[in-house]
Design an enzyme around this catalytic site. Sequence first.
Site, PDB file in Angstrom:
ATOM      1  CD  GLU A  32      -3.120  -0.252  -0.136  1.00 55.65           C
ATOM      2  OE1 GLU A  32      -3.337   0.975  -0.191  1.00 55.65           O
ATOM      3  OE2 GLU A  32      -3.585  -1.063  -0.952  1.00 55.65           O
ATOM      4  N   GLY A  33       2.058   1.215   0.558  1.00 54.87           N
ATOM      5  CA  GLY A  33       2.947   2.387   0.529  1.00 54.87           C
ATOM      6  C   GLY A  33       3.291   2.759  -0.902  1.00 54.87           C
ATOM      7  CG  HIS A  34       5.722   0.092  -3.205  1.00 59.41           C
ATOM      8  ND1 HIS A  34       5.708  -1.103  -2.538  1.00 59.41           N
ATOM      9  CD2 HIS A  34       7.020   0.510  -3.205  1.00 59.41           C
ATOM     10  CE1 HIS A  34       6.944  -1.414  -2.162  1.00 59.41           C
ATOM     11  NE2 HIS A  34       7.755  -0.454  -2.543  1.00 59.41           N
ATOM     12  N   GLY A 144       8.641   8.162  -1.095  1.00 59.60           N
ATOM     13  CA  GLY A 144       7.985   8.060   0.211  1.00 59.60           C
ATOM     14  C   GLY A 144       8.832   8.671   1.322  1.00 59.60           C
ATOM     15  CB  VAL A 173       1.178   3.831   3.706  1.00 61.23           C
ATOM     16  CG1 VAL A 173      -0.037   2.951   3.983  1.00 61.23           C
ATOM     17  CG2 VAL A 173       0.862   4.860   2.629  1.00 61.23           C
ATOM     18  CB  SER A 183       9.465  -4.725   0.386  1.00 57.87           C
ATOM     19  OG  SER A 183       8.836  -3.786  -0.462  1.00 57.87           O
TER      20      SER A 183
HETATM   21  P1  AMP Z   1      11.274   0.512  -2.319  1.00 55.85           P
HETATM   22  O1  AMP Z   1      10.533  -0.449  -3.212  1.00 55.85           O
HETATM   23  O2  AMP Z   1      11.404   0.029  -0.917  1.00 55.85           O
HETATM   24  O3  AMP Z   1      12.570   0.998  -2.923  1.00 55.85           O
HETATM   25  O4  AMP Z   1      10.357   1.798  -2.209  1.00 55.85           O
HETATM   26  C1  AMP Z   1       9.933   2.487  -3.353  1.00 55.85           C
HETATM   27  C2  AMP Z   1       9.292   3.787  -2.940  1.00 55.85           C
HETATM   28  O5  AMP Z   1       8.178   3.511  -2.080  1.00 55.85           O
HETATM   29  C3  AMP Z   1      10.242   4.689  -2.146  1.00 55.85           C
HETATM   30  O6  AMP Z   1      10.032   6.036  -2.531  1.00 55.85           O
HETATM   31  C4  AMP Z   1       9.799   4.459  -0.723  1.00 55.85           C
HETATM   32  O7  AMP Z   1      10.077   5.548   0.138  1.00 55.85           O
HETATM   33  C5  AMP Z   1       8.304   4.282  -0.918  1.00 55.85           C
HETATM   34  N1  AMP Z   1       7.722   3.591   0.242  1.00 55.85           N
HETATM   35  C6  AMP Z   1       8.136   2.435   0.802  1.00 55.85           C
HETATM   36  N2  AMP Z   1       7.395   2.145   1.895  1.00 55.85           N
HETATM   37  C7  AMP Z   1       6.511   3.163   2.029  1.00 55.85           C
HETATM   38  C8  AMP Z   1       5.480   3.459   2.972  1.00 55.85           C
HETATM   39  N3  AMP Z   1       5.210   2.669   3.990  1.00 55.85           N
HETATM   40  N4  AMP Z   1       4.770   4.591   2.794  1.00 55.85           N
HETATM   41  C9  AMP Z   1       5.031   5.434   1.753  1.00 55.85           C
HETATM   42  N5  AMP Z   1       5.984   5.212   0.847  1.00 55.85           N
HETATM   43  C10 AMP Z   1       6.718   4.088   0.978  1.00 55.85           C
END
Ligand code: AMP
Length: 286
Positions: A32-34, A144, A173, A183
């Site tokens: 959900e964050g992504h 994020g 999120v 993740s």
């Molecule tokens: P990642 O796949 O972990 O490299 O994350 C990709 C993008 O998703 C980055 O900009 C992270 O900061 C964002 N992201 C990861 N987790 C969250 C979260 N819980 N809430 C908001 N954005 C997130």
Amino acid sequence: MKVCRSEVELRQVLRDAGGPVGFVPTMGALHEGHLSLVRRAREEADLVVMSIFVNPLQFGVGEDLAAYPRDERRDLDLAETEKVDIVFMPSVEEMYPPGNEMRVRAGALGDILEGASRPGHFDGVATVVAKLFNVVDPDLAFFGQKDAQQVAVIRRLIEGLSFRTRLIVCPTVREPDGLALSSRNVYLSPEERTRALALWTSLQAAAEALRSGDDPTAAAAKGLDFLAAQEGVLPDYLEPVNPATFERPQAGEDTLFVVAAKVGTTRLIDNLLVQRPQQPESTEEI
Ligand code: AMP
């Protein structure tokens, strides 16, 4: 939705599409964050491009590159549901041609806190984001707040290498109890999942101490004491920083508390911003 696996193909598709481009870089294992970033991009841009690439350059020796969760089918289904227009899923060889060792250096900001514990991590982040920005050439890029130091590095990257892209930072999120989505949460056993909440609780303890009049350093120490007292949690750092520079916040400035800890073998990070008290508007009659 179009899936591109090479730079040449992606550039062609983008040329044909036109319109303001919103870009969401990810390493997949979408949650959900992504998806919150994608939804914001959908609101603000005509064309939404997401990249899914587990970037080996940002993993150190002994980190979880091989074990990092990957589920291409599920990620593509979620991207389609969220109306992503283009997914860029390059191979490692496509992104890093063998023998070419050209890299971006994040500088001093990349060497502290997360960078001190993960040497080379932010150079890897800066390198992959610079490459992706060059290929996608987005008007807007969505990151994020969860990864606060990464946001600060990307801001410097955009300014330092003169990218035209505007950075949009989206709120973290969280699960209903406050744990930031990540993740890496899939690595946690049920018991560790319960313990992981201590990161968020320690940040709140620090924020509370700051609001009650402690200086930022003393407030962070209280949060760290709480974290260190939790069974099965090994703190790395809990520090107060200026959210833009990651230097010590000056008195009266906004304070960002950043935390990292191992829960079992899983390293987690989180952060909480405490804004400086707003000066009350003058109500004095003239
Ligand atoms: P990642 O796949 O972990 O490299 O994350 C990709 C993008 O998703 C980055 O900009 C992270 O900061 C964002 N992201 C990861 N987790 C969250 C979260 N819980 N809430 C908001 N954005 C997130």
